[in-house]
Write an enzyme that holds these catalytic residues in place. Structure first.
Site, mmCIF file in Angstrom:
data_model
loop_
_atom_site.group_PDB
_atom_site.id
_atom_site.type_symbol
_atom_site.label_atom_id
_atom_site.label_comp_id
_atom_site.label_asym_id
_atom_site.label_seq_id
_atom_site.Cartn_x
_atom_site.Cartn_y
_atom_site.Cartn_z
ATOM 1 C CG ASP A 226 26.630 31.687 46.768
ATOM 2 O OD1 ASP A 226 26.897 32.547 47.646
ATOM 3 O OD2 ASP A 226 27.119 30.548 46.785
ATOM 4 C CD1 TRP A 227 27.227 38.389 49.607
ATOM 5 C CD2 TRP A 227 25.563 36.926 49.406
ATOM 6 N NE1 TRP A 227 26.257 38.710 50.538
ATOM 7 C CE2 TRP A 227 25.223 37.833 50.442
ATOM 8 C CE3 TRP A 227 24.657 35.918 49.091
ATOM 9 C CZ2 TRP A 227 24.038 37.773 51.158
ATOM 10 C CZ3 TRP A 227 23.464 35.837 49.801
ATOM 11 C CH2 TRP A 227 23.166 36.757 50.813
#
Length: 806
Positions: A226-227
């Site tokens: 995930d970012w």
């Protein structure tokens, strides 16, 4: 896969260490770099549970916007999920996207989860089957899917740092199960979550990412973070992560190169990651001379038609007293349509799932079109929106002229005064060059009096109306983090007295910190003069009393259901409950349309004629609603979650992050499994949903691997039914749920028509996790049901080792 391996190994041998690591590290916000010298193109990713945004925001390139994932799950139809996936696959190809960041298959453990509209269900089987259908549809276009968020990201509170403690049995039987199904369906990527699980951050969780996902399940795709979830160089490299995103604050790059050279990370670990990236590149057609996985994508579908179909198939008719619905247009002279969300339709949830639809049909517009010749009266009634809606409409003339300035200027126009993007900027401007934004329009008010204008977003603003500065300043305190700026916007309002028919210029200027223009969320809001809150309710009650039927649209807002925070309450925001109660008292034919992505409390439900749950219904919202209310289409949905009567009745409610830990102490008793153990009846049970016809369950035959059910449409209309099969031990076992979903099948039939369906019962139906999958032999009650609380036929099946073949 073998054909790709034959190509990959020679390419891998050509790469030096720095080149290898570059392919594992985000190049910018949405891409992994290419390597032209080996014929490798850049891999582009995009958010996209309900639409495909692309790498930025281009007002001239909107995105087909489908109903929310909860709506898709409410169809209980993997084939329809595949159709939805086909639309997003073709949208991905159109926008140059190779990897779609979805589906989200996290379970809805507590109804307070702020992002549950983006998840499918509280049940692992239903979530897994809908997710698998979606994966198949998207990847039929040669676009990869990214199943997320592995694992335990079932809430938003402290999601970046919290440690989720899940017992091994619940982890396997519930939380990992939909991921396992999506991987079995062939998903080309998986996203690791922000949170930790059992002490290890997921981006560094070797036992789950390397052990379970890659070795045990045989996953040959890419694990992408995930970012900004990857925060460790060595631990993430050794923990099964393959690609760290995005470029900013990335722990890899030169640091990973150094870790390999120092011996902390073996180079063969990096090689395995590069093989996976190259395999994905080959699948999506980014390796020169290598045929992609899909050489001939399917024919494009009509995205608006699919959005409409998914919406009608997802709407759940929860209550329908005295056959109030469907309405008969010929019998209507006046219809009251009430609610702020009837005019300003909430078609999708907040956060990274947001896209810009090409158009939106509001409930008011949809009913107005469908009821030509009928007086359709509108009143706001109660407005739950804490922020003013974006300015738009005929009073604003030709719309809004937006100018971005910095290194060079880019000018474009918008019909609505809302701007939002993450990543690439309109006009191809470089984020580092853009330092200012200006939004300008001529406003000619229809009404005399005090108009309210509002500024929301982040940065430094100046608002002028009629040549006078009305606000100048910032909305957030200095030092506010980027994520909070985006997910928790603030608003400032000003009142301005204006004369009807006299045009004034409205200008909003925003200063943008150099280098931060890749993330913008700015809105100019407007509200005309009007009655106060009490007056709005009184106006709604008056038109309801004077109408044949009242349609009240209530729901949540972006400040209630969104990525980044959980819900503080299950109650509808504002005075919407009061509105419904007063309208129902004035008109016994009150139909309430609930525009929410996940469960809310409905204290007035027993006092209204009908309740229709429409989720976040996508761009065709109002057209689909009109079709269902008027009987052109049947409400085909069944609940994928349990809806409580009272919040305190929920078996799992609080999101308690005490000490940075959330303990899933309820084990496998999540969702309806927990409701059954608690013995408290909900308002609407899992699987509930009415239709416009009547179904008779005629026969049930059960084997260890299949249930055969025959149903009859005994009503007067064509209709759909979801045949649900539940299983549970004949002799209750306190360590196991009373009943669990074992299989399901949607069916359709004309009046008087019988349909026989064969519903597979997977081997897991009879198994528990006990340091491995173990079949529990003995007697089981297998039930064919209309809903969990509406069993129709039950048969007993006895599993014994010699006879079961399991």
């Amino acid at each position: 896969m073998a054909q790709y391996d034959e190509v990959i190994e020679p390419l891998l041998a050509q790469l030096d260490l720095s080149e290898k690591v570059s392919l594992l590290t985000g190049a910018d916000f949405w891409s992994v770099p290419g390597l032209p010298r080996i014929g490798l193109g850049s891999l582009i990713m995009s958010d996209g549970p309900v639409g495909v945004r692309g790498t930025g925001w281009a007002p001239d390139d909107p995105s087909i916007t489908l109903p929310s994932p909860t709506a898709l799950a409410a169809s209980w139809d993997p084939d329809l999920a595949r159709t939805a996936g086909l639309v997003l696959g073709q949208e991905s190809r159109r926008k140059g996207v190779h990897l779609l960041l979805g589906p989200t298959v996290n379970l809805q453990r507590t109804p307070l989860g702020g992002r549950h509209f983006e998840c499918y269900s509280e049940d692992p089987l239903l979530s897994g089957e809908i997710g698998a259908g979606f994966v198949a549809g998207v990847q039929a276009h040669g676009v990869g899917t990214t199943v997320k968020h592995l694992v335990g990201n079932d809430f938003e509170t402290d999601r970046m740092t919290v440690d989720v403690r899940i017992g091994e049995r619940a982890l396997r039987e519930l939380y990992l199960a939909p991921f396992e199904r999506a991987v079995a369906a062939g998903s080309w990527a998986v996203m690791s979550a922000y949170n930790a699980v059992n002490g290890l951050p997921m981006a560094s969780n070797g036992p789950l990412q390397s052990g379970v996902l890659k070795r045990e399940w045989g996953f040959d795709g890419v694990v992408v973070s995930d970012w900004r979830a990857a925060r460790s160089t060595v631990d993430a490299a050794l923990g099964g992560l393959d690609v760290a995103m995005p470029a900013m604050e990335n722990p890899w790059g030169e640091r990973l190169v150094a870790a390999v050279r120092s011996g902390e990370v073996p180079e063969d670990v990096v090689d395995d990651k590069v093989r996976r990236v190259l395999r994905l590149a080959a699948r999506v057609g980014l390796l020169d001379g290598v045929p992609p996985a899909v050489s001939a994508p399917p024919a494009d579908l009509d995205g608006d038609a699919v959005a409409h179909e998914v919406a009608t198939r997802s709407f759940v008719l929860a209550r329908n007293e005295n056959f109030t619905l469907p309405l008969e247009p010929a019998a209507l002279t006046r219809v009251a349509v009430i609610g702020a969300l009837a005019l300003d339709a909430r078609v999708l949830g907040g956060g990274s799932a947001q896209v810009t639809p090409p158009h939106v049909v509001s409930p008011l517009e949809g009913l107005g079109r469908a009821l030509s010749g009928v007086d359709v009266a509108y009143a706001v009634g109660a407005d739950p929106r804490p922020f003013l809606p974006a300015a738009r409409g005929t009073e604003w003339g030709e719309g809004f002229t937006v100018t971005l300035t910095g290194g060079r200027a880019h000018v474009f126009t918008l019909p609505s005064a809302a701007l939002r993007w993450i990543g690439d900027l309109p006009g191809g401007l470089a984020p580092a060059d853009v330092t200012a934004l200006e939004l300008r329009a001529i406003f000619t008010p229809d009404d005399d009096g005090e108009h309210t204008f509002a500024v929301s977003g982040f940065g430094t603003f100046e608002l002028s109306v009629g040549g006078q500065t009305r606000f100048a300043g910032t909305l957030h305190p200095a030092g506010t983090g980027r994520a909070e700026l985006l997910l928790s916007p603030r608003e400032h309002r000003v009142g301005v007295r204006l004369a009807a028919g006299v045009p004034v210029e409205v200008v909003l200027r925003q200063s943008i910190t150099a280098g931060l223009a890749h993330t913008v969320a700015t809105t100019l809001g407007h509200r005309p003069p009007g009655p106060d809150a009490d007056g709005m309710i009184a106006e709604a009650v008056k038109i309801a009393a004077e109408s044949d039927v009242a349609v009240v649209v209530v729901g949540t807002t972006e400040q209630v259901e969104s990525e980044g925070f959980d819900r503080p309450s299950l109650a509808l925001p504002g005075r919407q409950d009061e509105l419904v109660a007063q309208v129902a008292a004035a008109n016994p034919r009150t139909v309430v349309v609930v525009n929410a992505g996940s469960p809310v409390l409905l204290p007035w439900a027993d006092d209204v004629a009908a309740v229709l749950l429409t989720w976040f219904p996508g761009q065709a919202a109002g057209a689909a609603l009109a079709d269902v209310l008027l009987g052109v289409a049947e409400p085909g949905g069944r609940l994928p979650t349990t809806w409580p009567r009272r919040a305190q009745d929920c078996p799992v409610l609080a999101v308690d992050t005490t000490g940075g830990v959330v303990r899933y102490d309820e084990g496998v008793f999540v969702g309806y499994r927990g409701w059954q153990r608690a013995g408290r009846p909900p308002r609407y049970a899992f699987g509930h949903g009415l239709g416009y016809t009547t179904w008779v369950y005629e026969s049930l035959e059960v084997g260890a691997d299949e249930a055969v059910v025959t149903v009859l449409n005994a009503g007067a209309r064509y209709g759909r039914e979801v045949v649900q099969v539940y299983a549970g031990p004949t002799v209750p076992d306190p360590q196991r749920p009373r009943r669990w979903l074992a299989g399901f099948a949607p069916v359709a039939a004309h009046p008087g028509e019988r349909v026989t369906v064969r519903i597979p019962l997977p081997e897991r139906t009879w198994q528990v996790w006990d340091s491995g999958w173990r079949t529990v032999f003995g007697a089981y009650d297998v039930t064919a049901a209309h809903a969990l609380d509406d069993p129709r036929l039950t048969a007993t099946l006895t599993l014994v080792p010699a006879a079961s073949g399991i």
